[in-house]
Structure formats: C-alpha cells, structure tokens
Design an enzyme around this catalytic site. Structure first.
Site, mmCIF file in Angstrom:
data_model
loop_
_atom_site.group_PDB
_atom_site.id
_atom_site.type_symbol
_atom_site.label_atom_id
_atom_site.label_comp_id
_atom_site.label_asym_id
_atom_site.label_seq_id
_atom_site.Cartn_x
_atom_site.Cartn_y
_atom_site.Cartn_z
ATOM 1 N N THR A 287 12.684 -8.776 2.172
ATOM 2 C CA THR A 287 12.649 -9.495 3.447
ATOM 3 C C THR A 287 13.077 -8.605 4.614
ATOM 4 O O THR A 287 12.371 -8.501 5.624
ATOM 5 C CB THR A 287 13.575 -10.728 3.396
ATOM 6 O OG1 THR A 287 13.556 -11.302 2.092
ATOM 7 C CG2 THR A 287 13.152 -11.757 4.426
ATOM 8 N N HIS B 66 13.575 -18.393 4.318
ATOM 9 C CA HIS B 66 13.433 -18.386 2.861
ATOM 10 C C HIS B 66 12.949 -19.752 2.361
ATOM 11 O O HIS B 66 12.998 -20.028 1.160
ATOM 12 C CB HIS B 66 14.758 -18.048 2.184
ATOM 13 C CG HIS B 66 15.168 -16.615 2.306
ATOM 14 N ND1 HIS B 66 14.312 -15.569 2.034
ATOM 15 C CD2 HIS B 66 16.350 -16.043 2.668
ATOM 16 C CE1 HIS B 66 14.950 -14.421 2.230
ATOM 17 N NE2 HIS B 66 16.176 -14.684 2.606
ATOM 18 N N SER C 180 18.175 -8.514 -8.332
ATOM 19 C CA SER C 180 18.613 -8.255 -6.966
ATOM 20 C C SER C 180 19.354 -9.461 -6.395
ATOM 21 O O SER C 180 20.380 -9.307 -5.707
ATOM 22 C CB SER C 180 17.413 -7.893 -6.092
ATOM 23 O OG SER C 180 17.829 -7.449 -4.829
ATOM 24 N N TYR D 2 6.138 -6.325 -2.399
ATOM 25 C CA TYR D 2 7.172 -5.295 -2.372
ATOM 26 C C TYR D 2 6.687 -4.041 -3.094
ATOM 27 O O TYR D 2 6.889 -2.913 -2.627
ATOM 28 C CB TYR D 2 8.430 -5.850 -3.039
ATOM 29 C CG TYR D 2 9.605 -4.900 -3.098
ATOM 30 C CD1 TYR D 2 10.559 -4.899 -2.087
ATOM 31 C CD2 TYR D 2 9.781 -4.032 -4.173
ATOM 32 C CE1 TYR D 2 11.657 -4.042 -2.138
ATOM 33 C CE2 TYR D 2 10.864 -3.172 -4.235
ATOM 34 C CZ TYR D 2 11.803 -3.183 -3.217
ATOM 35 O OH TYR D 2 12.877 -2.334 -3.276
ATOM 36 N N MET E 25 16.947 3.119 6.124
ATOM 37 C CA MET E 25 17.344 1.715 6.268
ATOM 38 C C MET E 25 18.789 1.519 5.812
ATOM 39 O O MET E 25 19.567 0.806 6.448
ATOM 40 C CB MET E 25 16.417 0.821 5.443
ATOM 41 C CG MET E 25 14.991 0.729 5.951
ATOM 42 S SD MET E 25 14.798 -0.425 7.340
ATOM 43 C CE MET E 25 15.003 -2.002 6.518
#
Length: 349
Positions: free
Chosen positions: A79, A163, A194, A247, A286
């Site tokens: 996300t 979500h 995750s 992803y 990131m």
C-alpha cells in the site's frame, strides 16, 4: 458517538467472540486498542473492530470528488509503496511536496474507525510527541484522531488510502463514473507473514505466528476475509476507473508498473522521470525516507501498547519472505486454504 445504540445498527454484524478462533484472536489483541472487541460486518462477514459499526454510515455516505485518487489494498500488500508511486506520478515528481508525511498528503480514510473510542483521549494526552517537532505532532494528530475530517479538508485533487472491501466503500465509489482507484494485491502467504509482523509491531499483538496463521485462514484477522477482499476488486478490474496491480509485478519490473499507472492517470512521463522515480521508490530509499517509513508513528504506537517486536514498518520488501519463517505445517495449512479459495488467473498457489 459514545452513546451509539448497538441494538439498532445501520449494518448487520455478529460478535467475533461467538467462535473459539474469534475468542482467541481477541485475547491476543491488545486491550488498549480493542477493549470493545471485534465483529463481522455485513454479508461478507468482514472482520473489524467494533468501532466500525459506529462509523459505517459516515463511510457509506462520504462524498467523493471527481478528481479524487484512491489506493486500496488488503493490509501489508504494498500500500505505502503504491501510494508514494501514485502521488509522485500525479504531481509530476514533486519530490519537495513529497517530503510532507504520507499520512498527511495521502491519509488513511477509515483509520478513525479502527480502534476503541476510549483510545482517543489516551492518544491525545500521551503519544502525540515526536522530539518536540510540532509539525510532526500536528500531522500525527490528524492521522490518529481525525481521519475523516482530514480527508474531507484535503486540497484537490485528494489522495486517499483505504483498506475497506469494495462492498464497504462509500456508495459514491461503486460505479464506473466514480473517481480513479488503484488496487494493489499481494500473494496470500506474504500478506499473512507481513501482516503478522505489522500487527505485533503496531498493535501489540500477543499471539505466535502459528496463532496468526490459524486466524488468517479462518478469516479472523483485521480486514479479513483476504479472498473476499481481493476477489471483490478483481471482479471490477476492467472498469475504466480501476487499475488492478500486483506487488510481485512491482518487484519484478517497477518501471513497467510506473508507466502503466501513469497511463491510467493520464500522465506522460519521460524515461528520465521513470528512472528517477524508480530510484525514489527503491526499497532502500523508501526505508530511509522519513516521509514514508512511519518510524515516528511506530514510536507512538509502541508507547501505547508497551511491547517490543523486532521489526520495522518496512520490514523486508521482498517476494516469498514467508519461506524464511513458516513451518511446513503452517505452509500446508495455507496451501489447503489457497486451493479451496484460489482466484483463477491471479493467485492459484
């Protein structure tokens, strides 16, 4: 909404604690966040904190704008990565504007509904501190306490994260004339591992990985059922206002996904800009970027639940990380669950 009448709700719900796996889930969830317990919402039996029932009508009746851009996913499926990609594309790589915390420029729409209302005062009184940085504190106040108001008052075009299952989105998001939405999916095993680490880190989850896998395959984790979540968006992937990405494709060939997303948003990027954005979106970049790595939020959350889990918000950023931690028994359980629920053409194993 403290006097909300749960005996006359705007949406049908059942108590998660009515089942043994639900009781176990609630026992492992930290009481600071979830002292009211959990419920299953509506026909799809979506798994959320009870507070969602209070906010159901506010979510359902939310008024969109035609130039809104939404990013949706099951939690921990890329996300944040997708949000940063979308924001940078839509702003023509305005990296200066992207230094503002992602939680402020691309807020989490329904966050206010996530936890017990009793948590509001605790957050306001105890955790909105970040090294005396008043601007960060203000960003976190909005992030934690006023997510609906924060979204309402964004400058247009508004960038909005959710979500929610498709069927639980605002009514205005459920037709082909709705604002543009990018949905990012991730294979269920990686999503499971995750989300386990995320829930331990951010929410003080006290169960083991084995407990979490059991809850995951029984649709008894935050935002479950996983398959319903993915399938609802998969079934509308051909609408002109919807882009469905994975992803795994982002990991395999990020420049191609950047181009695909830019085309969807009606933006032309030069190859030089694609290269610059690819570097900006690399995992290492990131992870070091304070505007997107949520390290200040992690500190806030830890101060609330008081537990320590050895992880980061951006943990590994790789495909098949489940292989590093899951036992053969866990994998067999997930394999059987995938075989029963798989989506042809998407995740089949």
């Amino acid at each position: 909404m403290a006097d909300f009448d749960f005996s006359n709700p705007p949406i049908d719900f059942s108590e998660l604690s009515d089942s043994s796996v639900g009781k176990k889930w609630e026992q492992h969830c930290h009481k600071v966040f979830y002292d009211e317990g959990w419920v299953r919402l509506g026909k799809i039996k979506a798994c959320f904190a009870r507070n969602y029932v209070r906010y159901y009508e506010r979510i359902r009746d939310f008024q969109t704008q035609p130039d809104d851009i939404w990013v949706s996913s099951f939690p921990k499926c890329g996300t944040t990565w997708t949000q940063e990609m979308v924001y940078c594309i839509a702003t023509d790589l305005d990296f200066e504007a992207a230094k503002i915390g992602l939680q402020k420029r691309f807020p989490y729409f329904e966050l206010r509904a996530n936890w017990s209302p009793n948590l509001t005062k605790i957050i306001a009184d105890n955790v909105l501190k970040s090294n005396n940085n008043s601007s960060t504190e203000d960003e976190n106040k909005s992030f934690f306490l006023n997510s609906f108001d924060l979204v309402d008052h964004l400058e247009r075009p508004r960038f909005i994260k959710t979500h929610l299952h498709y069927s639980l989105l605002p009514t205005a998001m459920k037709n082909e004339q709705s604002p543009k939405m990018i949905y990012v999916a991730r294979n269920p095993k990686d999503a499971c591992i995750s989300l386990y680490h995320h829930f331990c880190l951010m929410d003080g989850y006290g169960g083991s990985l084995e407990d979490f896998v059991d809850a995951f395959v029984q649709d008894t984790v935050f935002c479950g059922p996983y398959w319903t979540h993915v399938r609802e968006y998969w079934e509308i992937r051909d609408r002109p206002n919807v882009l469905f990405i994975k992803y795994e494709d982002m990991k395999k060939d990020l420049p191609s996904v950047i181009r695909q997303t830019a085309n969807f948003l009606g933006v032309t990027l030069t190859e030089e800009k694609v290269e610059r954005l690819t570097e900006h979106l690399s995992f290492e970049s990131m992870r070091k970027n304070p505007a997107v790595n949520y390290e200040d939020i992690v500190c806030n959350m830890r101060s609330l639940h008081g537990t320590f889990h050895e992880s980061k918000f951006m943990r590994k950023g790789k495909v098949d990380s489940w292989k590093d931690e899951m036992t053969p028994e866990m994998v067999a359980k997930l394999d059987a669950w995938v075989a029963k629920n798989k989506i042809m053409g998407l995740y089949e194993k």
